[in-house]
Design an enzyme around this catalytic site. Structure first.
Site, short mmCIF file in Angstrom:
data_model
loop_
_atom_site.label_atom_id
_atom_site.label_comp_id
_atom_site.label_asym_id
_atom_site.label_seq_id
_atom_site.Cartn_x
_atom_site.Cartn_y
_atom_site.Cartn_z
N CYS A 2 0.82 -1.21 0.00
CA CYS A 2 0.00 0.00 0.00
C CYS A 2 0.86 1.27 0.00
CB CYS A 2 -0.89 0.02 1.24
SG CYS A 2 -1.88 -1.46 1.48
N ARG A 27 3.54 0.31 -6.69
CA ARG A 27 3.42 -0.67 -5.61
C ARG A 27 2.26 -1.64 -5.85
NH1 ARG A 27 4.85 1.18 -0.11
NH2 ARG A 27 6.64 2.54 -0.30
N TRP A 75 -3.78 -2.34 -1.34
CA TRP A 75 -3.93 -3.72 -1.79
C TRP A 75 -4.80 -4.39 -0.75
CZ3 TRP A 75 -3.88 -6.66 -5.75
CH2 TRP A 75 -2.95 -6.50 -6.78
N ASN A 99 -0.52 1.27 6.39
CA ASN A 99 0.15 0.17 5.68
C ASN A 99 0.56 -0.86 6.70
OD1 ASN A 99 -0.03 1.76 3.43
ND2 ASN A 99 2.16 2.10 3.21
N GLY A 100 0.45 -2.15 6.35
CA GLY A 100 0.92 -3.20 7.24
C GLY A 100 -0.21 -4.06 7.76
N GLU A 480 19.77 -21.55 0.86
CA GLU A 480 19.52 -20.19 0.39
C GLU A 480 20.56 -19.22 0.95
OE1 GLU A 480 17.86 -16.48 -0.87
OE2 GLU A 480 18.08 -18.49 -1.71
N LYS A 484 23.04 -16.87 -1.28
CA LYS A 484 23.16 -15.42 -1.12
C LYS A 484 24.62 -15.01 -0.97
CE LYS A 484 19.20 -13.85 -1.65
NZ LYS A 484 19.17 -14.87 -2.70
N GLU A 487 26.40 -15.34 -4.29
CA GLU A 487 25.95 -14.38 -5.29
C GLU A 487 26.62 -13.02 -5.14
OE1 GLU A 487 21.37 -15.15 -6.58
OE2 GLU A 487 21.67 -14.61 -4.49
N HIS A 503 28.89 -37.78 6.59
CA HIS A 503 28.96 -38.55 5.36
C HIS A 503 29.86 -37.88 4.32
CE1 HIS A 503 25.85 -41.39 6.64
NE2 HIS A 503 25.29 -40.34 7.22
N LYS A 603 18.87 -9.92 -13.10
CA LYS A 603 17.70 -10.05 -12.24
C LYS A 603 16.73 -11.09 -12.78
CE LYS A 603 15.17 -9.05 -8.73
NZ LYS A 603 15.61 -9.53 -7.42
#
Length: 608
Positions: A2, A27, A75, A99-100, A480, A484, A487, A503, A603
């Site tokens: 929002c 947004r 939203w 917002n939130g 992940e 990161k 990257e 192992h 991207k």
């Protein structure tokens, strides 16, 4: 995500608020509204469903004068995208845009209803305006009532508030979601970001976490979370209005990390009915109860989101789940029994490998569900149904907020499938929904560990190799985290299931290898800590990411411990994504690499 804009002005503000809302259209939104103080005394508002042109038409037919006003693009989260649920929300005393997500709105709603307040919407925001009004009714002035109400709110939020009869006052507050203040000539402004204020001022103050600001035409008093009056620096920003700015952050990646409480709350709000405590998905052209196999396909970070969903779906829905990387999937010529559900995850909706895999799955008679951040993409046009992440534009190449929003959507989808298959009941669904709605506020709390993680990064930046260890739901987060780090810092890193150390990978351990152990207390905590002790015995330099309970029992054995808030085990992958993002970011900064545009990466990968 929002948008908010507010003006304490010298002339009618409605047209300028509209202009600011146009700048926030990037947004995404599905309704909009403006409230002003007409003649400096009486609150009035105009709202419309859909695009801003609809609000403009309403204003053309029924003008809204006033020199102090607030505007909002929404939203739909709590409550459908209707005029009645659109912001601003008002009583005869107060108008609010928000917002939130307010975590404790159910308790507040019951409390206020018992006092005689009548709620007219399905939103969490409405409790804010009634709570402030209630404090005014108890004798507090506008400033005191707003301060008292804000202290009662739990969640992640930013607010702009105006008051009946007080033309020279606007109050703003933020916790977990951004809010900026603009300085003008005899005017003051509030906005979700500097873009909203670009045509009004180049003088911007970025409010810090927990700040509350009291604005008049020519003053701004800022109070921190402990009600101490403080001064925040003023920044001169470019007047160029077409750029998405970094705010007060050095890189887009850090801005996007800090946006996560807001956008995760936004995303969850579109899928969870907080009053009834259940997940609401779009109408499906197939019956979730009859799906007996789920295939999840994605690339990179999105693939790890799919790996988390595999745990959720198999544990809760008791359904067979396969997760595959899109670049390999169609070349395996995978056998896909007709009528299965194929789930595709992509930030852009244009990822070439994922799109090709989607077309293969479609040719095999699969139902196609895509989880996307960019509307109207190629994948959206070719899917049977789409679940949107509401992360907003993500500029940094290394995905952060898109990832946690994907996890949020997948969590909701997992609950919905489990419920449809009769594997969880109403009570368990409500429990899981409540756990999810608590996540944004806890994410904001995690960001308070930023300085501690920054300190650790200097040592990690000296390493050639880094190993991430975890079990269960956190195992994909370990992978992940390693991705990161690779990257953006160019350090070799690997994520392993902690039980696999014996192992083979344990041979890599020595005093020069940082080991990031991710272990919230839960079913697999003791086993993970046992693996951690094996690493420590071999002089591995362990950074222990756990919760308060884990830190108290085993934190002393690591070279450093990060203690996150306690949270339901179901939600921990969303929460534990943040510290591994912060660690990668600060290691990259320490090494001086290009954080937002790391070498050789794009991207959106639109070619195979």
């Amino acid at each position: 995500m929002c948008g908010i804009i507010g003006i304490v002005g010298k002339e009618d503000v409605t047209h300028r608020i509209l202009d600011g809302l146009r700048r926030l259209e990037y947004r995404g939104y599905d309704s909009a509204g403006i409230a002003t103080l007409v003649d400096g005394k009486t609150l009035d508002r105009r709202r419309a469903e859909g695009k801003l042109i609809n609000l403009e038409n309403v204003l053309r037919e029924n003008a809204l004068p006033g020199k102090t006003g607030i505007g909002h693009t929404r939203w739909a989260t709590h409550g459908a995208p209707t005029v009645g649920n659109a912001h601003p929300h008002t009583t005869e005393k107060v108008a609010v845009v928000h917002n939130g997500i307010i975590e404790n709105f159910r308790d507040l709603r019951q409390e206020l209803t018992a006092k005689g307040h009548v709620m007219e919407t399905e939103t969490d925001t409405e409790v804010i305006v009634h709570l402030i009004t209630d404090f005014i009714g108890e004798g507090l002035d506008a400033r005191g009532a707003a301060a008292a109400a804000i202290k009662r709110l739990r969640g992640a939020f930013s607010l702009a508030i105006i008051f009946e009869g007080d033309n020279g006052l606007m109050i703003g507050a933020r916790k977990g979601t951004p809010l900026v203040m603009g300085h003008g000539d005899g005017e003051m402004y509030l906005g979700s970001d500097a873009i909203a204020l670009a045509q009004l001022t180049t003088k911007i103050t970025y409010l810090d976490e927990g700040d509350r600001v009291e604005l008049t035409h020519d003053t701004a008093r800022i109070f921190d979370v402990d009600d101490r009056e403080i001064i925040r620096p003023m920044n001169i920003v470019s007047a160029a209005s077409g750029m998405i700015d970094k705010g007060n952050h050095r890189h887009f990646m850090m801005k996007e990390i800090h946006e996560q409480p807001a956008v995760v709350g936004q995303t969850l709000g579109t899928m969870i009915d907080p009053i009834q405590g259940h997940v609401t998905l779009p109408d499906m052209p197939f019956d979730l109860a009859k799906v007996d196999r789920v295939t999840i396909i994605a690339c990179g970070t999105s693939y790890y989101a799919g790996q988390v969903a595999k745990y959720w779906l198999e544990q809760m829905a008791r359904i067979n789940v396969e997760v595959d990387v899109a670049s390999e999937f169609r070349y395996r010529e995978a056998v896909m029994p007709e009528g299965g559900l194929a789930v595709f995850i992509s930030q852009s909706g244009e990822t070439a490998d994922t799109l090709a895999a989607l077309r293969y799955a479609k040719s095999q008679g699969q139902h196609i569900l895509s989880i996307l951040n960019v509307p109207q993409s190629s994948m959206e046009r070719e899917s049977d149904v789409v679940l949107h992440t509401h992360a907003g534009p993500e500029v940094g190449v290394a995905s952060t907020k898109a990832f946690t929003c994907q996890l949020s959507v997948l969590a909701c989808l997992s609950i919905a499938i489990a419920k449809a298959r009769g594997k969880i009941d109403d009570k368990e669904e409500a429990r899981l929904c409540i756990a999810l709605t608590e996540a944004p506020a806890r994410m904001a709390d995690v960001l308070n560990h930023e300085e501690a993680i920054k300190t650790l990064a200097d040592d990690v930046a000296k390493a050639r190799d880094v190993i991430y260890l975890a079990r269960g739901l956190e195992y994909p987060i370990a992978m992940e985290g390693a991705l990161k780090l690779k990257e953006i810092s160019y350090i070799h890193a690997e994520g392993y299931a902690a039980g696999e150390m014996k192992h083979g990978p344990i041979a890599l351990i020595d005093e020069d290898v940082p080991i990031i152990v991710i272990a919230p207390s839960g079913r697999l905590y003791e086993k993970t800590v046992s693996n951690m002790q094996e690493v420590i015995a071999r002089k591995g330099q362990v950074i222990f990411i756990t919760d308060e309970k884990g830190a108290a029992s085993d934190g002393q054995d690591a070279v450093a411990t990060i203690a996150l808030p306690m949270l339901d085990e179901f939600v921990t992958p969303i929460l534990y994504s943040i510290p591994v993002q912060l660690l990668a970011y600060y290691v990259a900064v320490a090494k001086g690499t290009d954080v937002d545009q790391p070498r050789n990466l794009a991207k959106s990968v639109t070619v195979e």
